[in-house]
Design an enzyme around this catalytic site. Sequence first.
Site, PDB file in Angstrom:
ATOM      1  N   LYS A 190       0.845  -1.202   0.000  1.00 33.44           N
ATOM      2  CA  LYS A 190       0.000   0.000   0.000  1.00 33.44           C
ATOM      3  C   LYS A 190       0.876   1.247   0.000  1.00 33.44           C
ATOM      4  O   LYS A 190       1.725   1.420   0.868  1.00 33.44           O
ATOM      5  CB  LYS A 190      -0.905  -0.005   1.233  1.00 33.44           C
ATOM      6  CG  LYS A 190      -1.712   1.276   1.428  1.00 33.44           C
ATOM      7  CD  LYS A 190      -2.460   1.243   2.771  1.00 33.44           C
ATOM      8  CE  LYS A 190      -3.060   2.606   3.102  1.00 33.44           C
ATOM      9  NZ  LYS A 190      -3.699   2.623   4.435  1.00 33.44           N
ATOM     10  N   ASP A 247      -2.154  10.519   3.859  1.00 36.67           N
ATOM     11  CA  ASP A 247      -3.562  10.162   4.023  1.00 36.67           C
ATOM     12  C   ASP A 247      -4.266  11.167   4.928  1.00 36.67           C
ATOM     13  O   ASP A 247      -4.119  11.127   6.147  1.00 36.67           O
ATOM     14  CB  ASP A 247      -3.678   8.757   4.614  1.00 36.67           C
ATOM     15  CG  ASP A 247      -5.127   8.308   4.752  1.00 36.67           C
ATOM     16  OD1 ASP A 247      -5.997   8.919   4.097  1.00 36.67           O
ATOM     17  OD2 ASP A 247      -5.376   7.350   5.509  1.00 36.67           O
ATOM     18  N   LYS A 299      -9.591  13.133   8.642  1.00 35.14           N
ATOM     19  CA  LYS A 299      -9.033  12.743   9.932  1.00 35.14           C
ATOM     20  C   LYS A 299      -8.925  13.955  10.859  1.00 35.14           C
ATOM     21  O   LYS A 299      -8.853  15.097  10.397  1.00 35.14           O
ATOM     22  CB  LYS A 299      -7.629  12.152   9.741  1.00 35.14           C
ATOM     23  CG  LYS A 299      -7.577  10.829   9.011  1.00 35.14           C
ATOM     24  CD  LYS A 299      -6.131  10.392   8.836  1.00 35.14           C
ATOM     25  CE  LYS A 299      -6.035   9.064   8.087  1.00 35.14           C
ATOM     26  NZ  LYS A 299      -6.521   7.933   8.891  1.00 35.14           N
ATOM     27  N   ASP A 335       1.712   6.244   5.877  1.00 35.47           N
ATOM     28  CA  ASP A 335       0.712   5.352   5.290  1.00 35.47           C
ATOM     29  C   ASP A 335       1.215   4.671   4.019  1.00 35.47           C
ATOM     30  O   ASP A 335       0.485   3.899   3.399  1.00 35.47           O
ATOM     31  CB  ASP A 335      -0.586   6.110   5.015  1.00 35.47           C
ATOM     32  CG  ASP A 335      -1.817   5.235   5.172  1.00 35.47           C
ATOM     33  OD1 ASP A 335      -1.714   4.179   5.823  1.00 35.47           O
ATOM     34  OD2 ASP A 335      -2.880   5.600   4.654  1.00 35.47           O
ATOM     35  N   GLU A 368      -9.379   3.858   2.588  1.00 31.46           N
ATOM     36  CA  GLU A 368      -8.932   3.949   1.195  1.00 31.46           C
ATOM     37  C   GLU A 368      -7.887   2.913   0.820  1.00 31.46           C
ATOM     38  O   GLU A 368      -7.732   2.584  -0.355  1.00 31.46           O
ATOM     39  CB  GLU A 368      -8.388   5.358   0.910  1.00 31.46           C
ATOM     40  CG  GLU A 368      -6.938   5.611   1.277  1.00 31.46           C
ATOM     41  CD  GLU A 368      -6.628   5.446   2.758  1.00 31.46           C
ATOM     42  OE1 GLU A 368      -5.503   5.031   3.084  1.00 31.46           O
ATOM     43  OE2 GLU A 368      -7.499   5.716   3.600  1.00 31.46           O
ATOM     44  N   ARG A 419      -7.688  -0.292   1.214  1.00 31.64           N
ATOM     45  CA  ARG A 419      -8.265  -1.479   0.568  1.00 31.64           C
ATOM     46  C   ARG A 419      -8.742  -1.165  -0.850  1.00 31.64           C
ATOM     47  O   ARG A 419      -8.783  -2.048  -1.698  1.00 31.64           O
ATOM     48  CB  ARG A 419      -9.400  -2.027   1.438  1.00 31.64           C
ATOM     49  CG  ARG A 419     -10.572  -1.106   1.587  1.00 31.64           C
ATOM     50  CD  ARG A 419     -11.416  -1.402   2.822  1.00 31.64           C
ATOM     51  NE  ARG A 419     -10.748  -0.956   4.042  1.00 31.64           N
ATOM     52  CZ  ARG A 419     -11.235  -1.099   5.269  1.00 31.64           C
ATOM     53  NH1 ARG A 419     -12.406  -1.706   5.443  1.00 31.64           N
ATOM     54  NH2 ARG A 419     -10.581  -0.666   6.324  1.00 31.64           N
TER      55      ARG A 419
END
Length: 503
Positions: A274, A279, A286, A297, A358, A360
């Site tokens: 990933k 993010d 967030k 991330d 996000e 996944r």
Amino acid sequence: MDFSIKGCDWSKGEAKGFLTGKSDCIVLGIFEAQTLSGAALDIDTATKGLISRVVKAGDMDGKRGKTLFLHEVSGIGASRVLLVGLGKQDAFNQKAYNDAVTAAWRALLATKVVQVTFSLAQLPVDERSSDWGVRAAILALRNETYRFTQMKSKPEPASHTLKRVVFSVDPADEKAAKVAVKQAVALANGMDLTRDLGNLPGNVCTPTYLGNTAKKIAKDWGLKAEVLGLKQIQALKMGSFLSVARASVEPPQFIVLHYQGAAAKAAPVVLVGKGITFDTGGISLKPGEGMDEMKYDMCGAGSVLGTIRAVAEMGLKINVVAIVPTCENMPGGNATKPGDIVTSMKGLTIEVLNTDAEGRLILCDALTYAERFKPAAVIDVATLTGACVIALGGHNSGLFSTNDALAGELLDASREANDPAWRMPLDDEYQDQLKSNFADLANIGGRPAGAVTAACFLSRFTESYPWAHLDIAGTAWKGGAAKGATGRPVPLLAQFLIDRAGQ
């Protein structure tokens, strides 16, 4: 730093070279409430009972992690002796060994020593051979010496003077220990790359930066690199991936690295990482506190790149493909909204109930892309869920798999590599939480078992090959005063590939 190996059976009086050889320090282990043995006994004899007297006086009680320097020791060539407490002998396991070697390195790095003779690798640890001890010791040393100073106006020079380490090993392990040195250095280099990528700020480590890093790895180590841009990603109909990338001014990249160490027809192991380089959560924004850590991330991507670099340096006889979907997750006027429905590369439609789930969404298209390689196994690595941190904390990575044999291999590798993982459930009953009234599935399944339902989502795209998922949200970096990337799970992944390659 230079590492060398010398075989020595202390019990057979083969230690003359170690006793008379010039060194700044020789490192010895002392068990708690036990008579001296091995290297410590030989050095005690050569120094006319000095070690015994120090232990008897209580200056070194052998408690785990305690260290004591002895200076100007007569009878041996080393100018210092470092005694390291090992704890109780009947409780001496891998953790105790790691604690001991870490304590030794910290003590040594605080001095001006240049050359060290290191005997701890020969200690009996859970029936491990001394080549295992060598590799673990080198990785512990490299972990202690790692510093990230690239972004400072005046990079800090190394604070230590250590340049050479000579490991004593059991003579039967000498050949394997030399291989272990090569593997350890390659692993440490891969971990350093992973840490560097994670520690870089999001305005530097962009998707384009990751793509350029992949190209450099390919150039340096003879790999094949493909870095696909926006139009190529669109042509592949990766609608799920693109739904995350769409609001960022940074263009997405889809990175594919090929390492061929075996016959071309041999099925590769595919690693998928990933690569969300920052993010924000998107429209499901967030909280501001701690958001700076969302530069981490992309640690799944970093670990995959670090692993394939290590594999190439080790020259493993195995084929490996690394896949990295990378983009930012940003809010904007054209950002994906909660409730939007997107179509994945596989053709499944996904209701995006939360844009902060996000990872996944980009991984599912990469997992579909992996099918074209007819892989022997696929392992995806992601800082996927806060739920995994709640479940396992910062010690174990979460391991999910639909294949018991593959899960067993990864757990064995995690133990061998001192890179712990814990297998989590993936029962079919959890799939019900992903039901959507409007699409084939939703991208979240509510608060209960959040790490499990995230893995269940990914499993929908992995039906054609053996697959495992590593959730490293709790293990990829540390926060607070010790903030920084850890380099995990490069040791686990590399050990798995070493085992698969039979090396």
